[in-house]
Design an enzyme around this catalytic site. Structure first.
Site, PDB file in Angstrom:
ATOM      1  N   GLU A  34     -47.991  47.639 -16.319  1.00  0.00           N
ATOM      2  CA  GLU A  34     -48.819  48.554 -15.526  1.00  0.00           C
ATOM      3  C   GLU A  34     -50.260  48.057 -15.417  1.00  0.00           C
ATOM      4  O   GLU A  34     -50.835  48.045 -14.331  1.00  0.00           O
ATOM      5  CB  GLU A  34     -48.786  49.961 -16.130  1.00  0.00           C
ATOM      6  CG  GLU A  34     -47.464  50.691 -15.959  1.00  0.00           C
ATOM      7  CD  GLU A  34     -47.020  50.775 -14.502  1.00  0.00           C
ATOM      8  OE1 GLU A  34     -47.871  50.805 -13.604  1.00  0.00           O
ATOM      9  OE2 GLU A  34     -45.809  50.796 -14.261  1.00  0.00           O
TER      10      GLU A  34
ATOM     11  N   HIS B  66     -46.465  44.477  -8.684  1.00  0.00           N
ATOM     12  CA  HIS B  66     -45.241  44.521  -9.502  1.00  0.00           C
ATOM     13  C   HIS B  66     -44.209  43.526  -8.967  1.00  0.00           C
ATOM     14  O   HIS B  66     -43.554  42.826  -9.730  1.00  0.00           O
ATOM     15  CB  HIS B  66     -44.605  45.918  -9.449  1.00  0.00           C
ATOM     16  CG  HIS B  66     -45.122  46.881 -10.479  1.00  0.00           C
ATOM     17  ND1 HIS B  66     -45.269  46.564 -11.808  1.00  0.00           N
ATOM     18  CD2 HIS B  66     -45.513  48.181 -10.369  1.00  0.00           C
ATOM     19  CE1 HIS B  66     -45.727  47.629 -12.471  1.00  0.00           C
ATOM     20  NE2 HIS B  66     -45.892  48.624 -11.611  1.00  0.00           N
TER      21      HIS B  66
ATOM     22  N   HIS C 191     -50.970  47.922  -6.120  1.00  0.00           N
ATOM     23  CA  HIS C 191     -50.307  48.014  -7.424  1.00  0.00           C
ATOM     24  C   HIS C 191     -48.804  47.710  -7.280  1.00  0.00           C
ATOM     25  O   HIS C 191     -48.245  46.938  -8.061  1.00  0.00           O
ATOM     26  CB  HIS C 191     -50.532  49.420  -7.978  1.00  0.00           C
ATOM     27  CG  HIS C 191     -49.863  49.696  -9.285  1.00  0.00           C
ATOM     28  ND1 HIS C 191     -50.518  49.604 -10.490  1.00  0.00           N
ATOM     29  CD2 HIS C 191     -48.584  50.057  -9.569  1.00  0.00           C
ATOM     30  CE1 HIS C 191     -49.668  49.901 -11.462  1.00  0.00           C
ATOM     31  NE2 HIS C 191     -48.490  50.178 -10.931  1.00  0.00           N
ATOM     32  N   GLU C 192     -48.168  48.277  -6.273  1.00  0.00           N
ATOM     33  CA  GLU C 192     -46.728  48.069  -6.095  1.00  0.00           C
ATOM     34  C   GLU C 192     -46.404  46.635  -5.676  1.00  0.00           C
ATOM     35  O   GLU C 192     -45.463  46.024  -6.192  1.00  0.00           O
ATOM     36  CB  GLU C 192     -46.166  49.070  -5.073  1.00  0.00           C
ATOM     37  CG  GLU C 192     -46.259  50.534  -5.506  1.00  0.00           C
ATOM     38  CD  GLU C 192     -45.587  50.809  -6.848  1.00  0.00           C
ATOM     39  OE1 GLU C 192     -44.647  50.088  -7.221  1.00  0.00           O
ATOM     40  OE2 GLU C 192     -46.020  51.754  -7.531  1.00  0.00           O
TER      41      GLU C 192
HETATM   42 ZN   LIG Z   1     -46.512  50.495 -11.788  1.00  0.00          ZN
END
Ligand SMILES: [Zn+2]
Length: 286
Positions: A188, A131, A127-128
């Site tokens: 997100e 981003h 997830h990071e």
């Molecule tokens: Zn996030």
């Protein structure tokens, strides 16, 4: 003549818009970015030095190595393997993690107890990393530049306080160092969508991402509010969405070699902090 000029400037703006549009990997979404990549990377770098400079790095070499190992595998499987990736483990009970432009990632020890195993950690790091690769920080900076009107690229530096005040939140960081702010709901969801594919490509069983969020929910139910992305989307929505994304991620996982399954189990789930048990390989093919 005036009319003509106005048309011309409109054409110019449209051209600028097209020129500044980038396509995010995996999700293939068009996004607007108005600052040069080098500037974005420099900002991420500077903010990362500030954040990690005041924070205490974990004193546990095995956990630090674990974060580094999982992080590097995911970065290598991402669409930007050549960034100058860094993965730091910060000693803090906060259940959080963050990523800054240019591949600067930090994980707090607090989230490890939810992660439980490498694949759980890969959920967080996927997830990071997503981003950073999707350039969400630069997108938010670009939105601010448009909203505030007339902001030039030259204004996008952390050197003066007025600019810091909007750049830090745009990067996901609070005005006070040590606080991370959530990205938009769309950012997100997109990071989840890209992240689950990256974790699968890195050899981690993407089914663990659903279990990770379930554990996270349980923790929330216990009255101990987790901070990692707790605001949005709602965890139920998130789990439903991840289940929808699973077939695609499983396809990627089947193609991946080697597979690590859930990887090492690194913390005893029951007693949270401190008691690190020896690594145990769980159903993975090394
Ligand atoms: Zn996030």
């Amino acid at each position: 003549m005036k009319r003509g000029l106005r048309d011309l400037s409109l054409v110019f703006l449209i051209l600028l818009f097209i020129a500044a549009c980038v396509t995010t990997p995996v999700t293939q979404r068009e996004a607007l970015i108005l600052i040069p990549f080098e500037q974005e990377v420099a900002l991420g770098d500077q903010a990362y030095r500030e954040m990690t400079g005041t924070a205490k790095e974990s004193a546990d070499p095995r956990l630090r190595e674990l974060v580094l190992r999982v992080g590097r595998r995911i970065a290598a499987a991402s669409d930007m393997p050549d960034l100058n990736w860094e993965f730091k483990l910060i000693e803090s009970d906060t259940q959080n993690a963050f990523a800054l432009p240019g591949g600067k990632v930090a994980v707090y020890t607090g989230i490890l107890k939810v992660a439980e195993n490498e694949a759980g950690l890969a959920t967080v790091l996927g997830h990071e990393v997503a981003h950073a690769v999707a350039r969400h920080g630069a997108q938010r900076i670009s939105q601010q530049m448009l909203l505030q009107g007339g902001l030039t690229v030259a204004a996008v530096t952390l050197s003066n306080q007025r600019n810091r005040n909007w750049i830090m939140p745009a990067l996901g960081l609070g005005a006070t160092v040590g606080i991370t702010l959530p990205f938009s709901r769309m950012n997100e969801s997109e990071a989840d969508e890209i992240g689950i594919v990256y974790m699968a490509r890195a050899g981690y069983d993407p089914r663990e991402s659903v279990r990770f969020w379930q554990r996270f929910n349980q923790l929330k139910g216990s009255g101990q509010p987790p901070e990692f992305l707790s605001t949005h989307p709602s965890d139920e929505t998130r789990i439903t969405r991840l289940k929808e994304l699973l077939p695609k991620a499983m396809d990627e996982y089947q193609k991946t070699n080697p597979k690590f399954g859930e990887g090492d189990l690194f913390l005893r789930p029951a007693d949270l902090f401190g008691d690190v048990i020896p690594p145990k390989v769980q159903g993975g093919i090394k």
